[in-house]
Design an enzyme around this catalytic site. Structure first.
Site, PDB file in Angstrom:
ATOM      1  N   PRO A   1       0.682  -1.107  -0.024  1.00  0.00           N
ATOM      2  CA  PRO A   1       0.098  -0.107  -0.102  1.00  0.00           C
ATOM      3  C   PRO A   1       1.098   1.222  -0.070  1.00  0.00           C
ATOM      4  CG  PRO A   1      -0.225  -1.202   2.380  1.00  0.00           C
ATOM      5  CD  PRO A   1       0.617  -2.003   1.249  1.00  0.00           C
ATOM      6  N   GLU A   2       0.451   2.307  -0.585  1.00  0.00           N
ATOM      7  CA  GLU A   2       1.056   3.498  -0.746  1.00  0.00           C
ATOM      8  C   GLU A   2       0.360   4.663   0.160  1.00  0.00           C
ATOM      9  OE1 GLU A   2       2.909   4.944  -4.043  1.00  0.00           O
ATOM     10  OE2 GLU A   2       2.883   3.109  -5.113  1.00  0.00           O
TER      11      GLU A   2
ATOM     12  N   HIS B   1      -6.237 -15.384   9.160  1.00  0.00           N
ATOM     13  CA  HIS B   1      -5.142 -14.177   8.950  1.00  0.00           C
ATOM     14  C   HIS B   1      -5.729 -13.142   9.852  1.00  0.00           C
ATOM     15  CE1 HIS B   1      -3.412 -16.988   5.933  1.00  0.00           C
ATOM     16  NE2 HIS B   1      -4.285 -16.649   5.228  1.00  0.00           N
TER      17      HIS B   1
ATOM     18  N   ARG C   1       0.540 -12.394   4.542  1.00  0.00           N
ATOM     19  CA  ARG C   1       1.880 -12.438   4.356  1.00  0.00           C
ATOM     20  C   ARG C   1       2.697 -12.172   5.716  1.00  0.00           C
ATOM     21  NH1 ARG C   1       3.167 -10.308  -1.383  1.00  0.00           N
ATOM     22  NH2 ARG C   1       5.325 -11.297  -0.904  1.00  0.00           N
TER      23      ARG C   1
ATOM     24  N   LYS D   1      22.768  14.417  -7.525  1.00  0.00           N
ATOM     25  CA  LYS D   1      22.551  13.029  -7.404  1.00  0.00           C
ATOM     26  C   LYS D   1      22.541  12.617  -8.983  1.00  0.00           C
ATOM     27  CE  LYS D   1      19.358  11.166  -3.924  1.00  0.00           C
ATOM     28  NZ  LYS D   1      20.372  10.749  -2.826  1.00  0.00           N
TER      29      LYS D   1
END
Ligand SMILES: [Zn+2]
Length: 293
Positions: free
Chosen positions: A2-3, A104, A123, A166
């Site tokens: 998820p973001e 779960h 997971r 960079k």
């Protein structure tokens, strides 16, 4: 994974059932998620009132009346399911749908307002930790994080300084949590498209030699903020839309301009380009080679 917008919609979904409520009982059905749960985990939560629900990057922070903060991360596959007043829902808006199987449900919070909040994580890359509020800034999980992209601190000056000199690609720089916190593959691709910048461009090219921001840095900051705000707004609306159903939340992948759209027409009016997929630092990058330079 998820973001940030997904975690923020989870936060907004949990707030009405957690804020001001007390943890009555806490079921920890396993001793570990990604890491072991803290010692006396249930006992340190039970009886505590939630005084605030915040977010730092992809971490949820639950402030407790004891002065501790419950720090939670969804990992790869974590999600919450709220049962309250006979209804059930899954706060959050995930790009990949989360099937939930009761086996779960590793941690269940029973709140004083009658809400049951189950943390489901097949997971087990999620995590829960308890930290003293005054020690939160020193917390190793948070200490290395860069500025919050929707916070006041984050601006073109800061981003340019972080990218100055960079040699890595802009895609890699923006994915670096030390440069800006909480951005992942999806929103980096989307923000770069909105800013019309190529993901392959050197990160240093958004700054002058002395590290001052140029127009690219300013466009990028605006694009990052806009794409996250739009995604959060879309998550919020789908939360409302789906509250009455069985908890299935709509996906907002159809709102993506480039992500997962290899071979499709670039949605920018009159661009005419075709979305391309390349691999950068092991992850797929989607972009339009015509309008992103
Ligand atoms: Zn284009």
């Amino acid at each position: 994974m998820p973001e940030l917008p997904e975690v923020e919609t989870v936060r907004r979904g949990l707030e009405p059932v957690m804020q001001g409520a007390r943890f009555e009982t806490v079921e920890a059905r396993r001793r570990d998620l990604r890491w072991p749960l803290p010692p006396d985990f249930a006992a340190r939560l039970e009886g505590q009132t939630v005084t605030g629900l915040g977010r730092r990057a992809k971490y949820l922070t639950v402030d407790l009346s004891s002065g501790e903060v419950l720090l939670m991360h969804l990992g790869m596959s974590g999600s919450f399911r709220v049962s309250h007043d006979g209804g059930e829902r899954k706060p959050g808006n995930y790009h990949h749908e989360r099937p939930q199987h009761g086996a779960h449900d590793h941690v269940v919070f029973h709140m004083s307002n009658g809400a049951q909040i189950a943390f489901n994580d097949p997971r087990r890359f999620g995590s829960m930790k308890l930290v003293r509020r005054e020690k939160l800034d020193e917390e190793p999980l948070l200490r290395a994080l860069g500025p919050e992209p929707l916070g006041n601190e984050f601006d073109a000056v800061l981003l340019a300084r972080a990218c100055q000199g960079k040699k890595t690609s802009l895609k890699a720089a923006l994915s670096d949590q030390r440069v800006v916190a909480g951005l992942g593959n999806i929103y980096v691709c989307e923000a770069l498209w909105r800013a019309r910048l190529s993901p392959k461009r050197r990160a240093s090219t958004i700054a002058t030699r002395t590290g001052e921001p140029n127009d690219r840095a300013r466009a990028l900051v605006e694009a990052i903020r806009d794409v996250l705000k739009d995604a959060i707004a879309a998550g919020g609306s789908s939360l409302r839309d789906h509250k009455r159903t069985d908890g299935e939340l709509g996906l907002f992948q159809h709102h993506f301009a480039v992500y997962d759209r290899e071979g499709e027409r670039c949605p920018r009016p009159r661009c005419g380009g075709t979305i391309k997929r390349i691999v950068q630092t092991g992850r797929s990058t989607f972009f339009c080679p015509v309008c992103q330079r």
